[in-house]
Design an enzyme around this catalytic site. Structure first.
Site, short mmCIF file in Angstrom:
data_model
loop_
_atom_site.label_atom_id
_atom_site.label_comp_id
_atom_site.label_asym_id
_atom_site.label_seq_id
_atom_site.Cartn_x
_atom_site.Cartn_y
_atom_site.Cartn_z
CE LYS A 15 -15.79 20.24 11.70
NZ LYS A 15 -16.90 21.02 12.27
CD GLN A 51 -19.47 23.23 10.99
OE1 GLN A 51 -19.09 22.08 10.93
NE2 GLN A 51 -18.75 24.20 11.53
CG ASP A 59 -18.62 19.44 17.58
OD1 ASP A 59 -17.41 19.34 17.28
OD2 ASP A 59 -19.44 20.08 16.90
#
Ligand code: NAD
Length: 284
Positions: free
Chosen positions: A51, A95, A118
């Site tokens: 990322k 995460q 997300d």
């Protein structure tokens, strides 16, 4: 048989985003992503590295906040509330997975849906049920799959689509996005009685389970389109998916490889969501 090249599609998308970020920067808008990492799970570290690289490639600013495994729900939520208020931040990502003592749904719920790049908050997931017009910040993996199918001019309207795996981050939202585009989705999971009966009749099979060789060539029809989301290790420690790529490739119309299929698309869609969030936050 055609291999759907996720790396190529993702790189094209990142190139376009790089131009878009440069345009935004010329208007004094600098898209920025913040990633919260708890502990040092090796898989999480590897995902974060990808990322970060994509941010560097596109010019999206990156900030990483690390916590020890011992962090509490309250500390994480307090930090997210602080990040929600910061005007220089457009995307907040926690995460996953989080340690067992952390209740992940509460942590995710704390993220401002406008910064939920997300696409995991109930608000963003729920809106997707309405239609494609409301897929503002969709979860990155299903969004990446749809983008890859679009890139190769694969129109899912009218297709029988079997999705194997019903997680909140892949299987369920993917079913919704395929339905929104006129496919007829069937979602299978661990309790499905006869998996093969569902995969064998499908024009499109998407598998997101995490079990190597779960889908074998005898389970799919001739000319199937197969999308493999799974991430597993083979006997040599090499990354592989949930489907028997070698044998299914012989009968498939299209198939995604692992690695180089859905993975890079997921990361590219995270970048796209961050740019979208930045534009929307600045226009409101
Ligand atoms: P998960 O682990 O949360 O859930 C797995 C799903 O598979 C469940 O719905 C379960 O019911 C179903 N399942 C388990 N065994 C089954 C069986 N024998 N038959 C049918 N269904 C079965 O799923 P997840 O978080 O969506 O992850 C799935 C896989 O996709 C993992 O390998 C993960 O690493 C990978 N993944 C990859 C990406 C990517 O970008 N490439 C992104 C997310 C997840």
């Amino acid at each position: 048989m055609n291999v759907l090249d996720g790396r190529k599609v993702a790189n094209d998308l990142l190139d376009n985003l790089k131009n878009e970020v440069a345009t935004l920067q010329s208007q004094s808008i600098s898209p920025k992503l913040v990633v919260i990492l708890v502990g040092n799970n090796p898989a999480s570290l590897s995902y974060i590295k990808q990322k970060r690289k994509a941010c560097e490639k596109t010019g999206i600013l990156w900030e990483q906040i690390n916590y020890e495994e011992s962090v509490t729900n309250e500390e994480l939520i307090e930090k997210i509330h602080e990040l929600n208020k910061r005007n220089d931040i457009h995307g907040i990502l926690v995460q996953l997975p989080l340690p067992d003592h952390i209740f992940a749904p509460d942590v995710i719920k704390a993220i401002d849906p406008k910064k939920d790049v997300d696409g995991f908050t109930a608000y963003n997931i729920g809106k997707m049920f309405l239609s494609t017009d409301f897929e503002d910040l969709p979860p990155c993996t299903p969004a990446g799959i749809i983008k890859m199918l679009d890139y190769y001019d694969i129109d899912v309207a009218g297709m029988d689509a079997t999705i194997v795996g019903a997680s909140n981050i892949v299987g369920k939202p993917l079913s919704t996005m395929l339905l929104n585009r006129g496919a007829t989705p069937t979602t299978c999971h661990i309790r499905t009685k006869d998996l093969k009966a569902h995969t064998a009749q499908a024009d499109l099979v998407c598998v997101a389970v995490g079990k190597r060789n779960l889908i074998t060539a005898d389970m799919v029809k001739e000319n199937v389109i197969l999308v493999d989301v799974g991430c597993n290790k083979d006997e040599n420690g090499k990354l592989c998916g949930d489907a028997d790529f070698k044998n299914i490739a012989k009968k498939a119309r299209y198939i995604t490889p692992v690695p180089g299929g859905v993975g890079p698309m997921t990361v590219a869609c995270l970048m796209e969501n961050t740019v979208k969030a930045a534009k929307k936050l600045h226009s409101s």
